[in-house]
Design a protein around this motif. Structure first.
Motif, mmCIF file in Angstrom:
data_model
loop_
_atom_site.group_PDB
_atom_site.id
_atom_site.type_symbol
_atom_site.label_atom_id
_atom_site.label_comp_id
_atom_site.label_asym_id
_atom_site.label_seq_id
_atom_site.Cartn_x
_atom_site.Cartn_y
_atom_site.Cartn_z
ATOM 1 N N LEU A 37 -8.004 6.499 3.277
ATOM 2 C CA LEU A 37 -9.199 6.810 4.180
ATOM 3 C C LEU A 37 -10.412 5.720 4.088
ATOM 4 N N TRP A 38 -10.435 4.896 3.116
ATOM 5 C CA TRP A 38 -11.182 3.883 3.088
ATOM 6 C C TRP A 38 -10.618 3.315 4.816
ATOM 7 N N ILE A 39 -9.245 2.595 5.148
ATOM 8 C CA ILE A 39 -9.105 2.724 6.330
ATOM 9 C C ILE A 39 -9.962 3.774 7.609
ATOM 10 N N TRP A 40 -9.561 4.979 7.700
ATOM 11 C CA TRP A 40 -10.613 5.914 8.800
ATOM 12 C C TRP A 40 -11.725 5.882 8.936
ATOM 13 N N GLY A 41 -12.243 5.124 7.355
ATOM 14 C CA GLY A 41 -13.940 5.058 7.025
ATOM 15 C C GLY A 41 -14.471 4.568 8.147
ATOM 16 N N TRP A 42 -13.906 2.619 7.812
ATOM 17 C CA TRP A 42 -13.563 1.875 8.729
ATOM 18 C C TRP A 42 -13.950 1.890 10.125
ATOM 19 N N ARG A 65 -6.945 6.674 -1.550
ATOM 20 C CA ARG A 65 -7.690 5.473 -0.987
ATOM 21 C C ARG A 65 -8.030 5.020 -0.198
ATOM 22 N N LYS A 66 -6.432 4.123 -0.124
ATOM 23 C CA LYS A 66 -6.295 3.504 1.452
ATOM 24 C C LYS A 66 -6.295 3.684 2.688
ATOM 25 N N GLN A 74 -4.455 5.949 -5.891
ATOM 26 C CA GLN A 74 -4.235 4.716 -4.360
ATOM 27 C C GLN A 74 -4.100 4.677 -2.932
ATOM 28 N N TRP A 124 0.184 -1.278 -0.158
ATOM 29 C CA TRP A 124 -0.021 0.151 -0.072
ATOM 30 C C TRP A 124 0.886 1.499 0.413
#
Length: 165
Positions: free
Chosen positions: A44-49, A41-42, A38, A31
């Motif tokens: 933000l994905w971790i932060w969102g979850w 995006r990864k 990308q 990553w």
């Protein structure tokens, strides 16, 4: 005619260049080396979850109806803490490989924890490893360091807003 390069006694999976290849190709550590969109995006994905964990804790501390700003700031900070732990793991993995590649000697184990050995790298191998560190690993570590900086600035901004409320 004798070769000036001694054969490497270090087991294949413990050779720093092979450890680097394995790390670079691993699902999680690659990553850090993705293109910037990308990579973001990864993150933000971790932060969102992470909000799935931080959101209920923030809601229990600051009811959304009464304290929406405190809820948002607490949830954001909690999710950022989870993101920080992921970033720390990435940073430590890449730093470990950097230190293995940069070292003039390699510590390795032939068959178990009790028989550790040191092997001095030949100059050609050390030069190759230094190039990998300079052109492959240092940019990744620089990106992770910048990400920590941006995260710290965001947390300081949130702390400042919290004190104003």
């Amino acid at each position: 005619m004798k070769s000036s390069v001694s054969p490497c006694p270090v087991p294949f999976e413990q050779q720093p260049l092979n450890e680097y290849q394995e790390l670079k190709e691993s699902w999680f550590f690659r990553w850090s080396a993705l293109g910037l969109p990308q990579y973001i995006r990864k993150l933000l994905w971790i932060w969102g979850w992470s909000w799935l964990l931080a959101g209920p804790i923030a809601a229990a501390s600051f009811p959304i109806a009464k304290h929406p700003a405190q809820f948002a700031l607490a949830g954001t900070a909690g999710a950022a803490l989870c993101l920080s732990l992921v970033l720390l793991r990435l940073y430590l993995g890449w730093t470990y490989i950097q230190s293995r590649l940069s070292a003039a000697t390699i510590f390795y184990e032939e068959s178990g924890w009790y028989d550790g050995q040191l092997w001095a790298k030949p100059p050609a191998m050390l030069a190759q490893d230094q190039l990998v560190v300079t052109y492959q690993i240092q940019p990744v570590l620089k990106r992770l360091t910048r990400t920590f900086g941006v995260l710290a600035i965001g947390l300081l901004a949130g702390w400042g807003i919290w004190n104003v409320l």
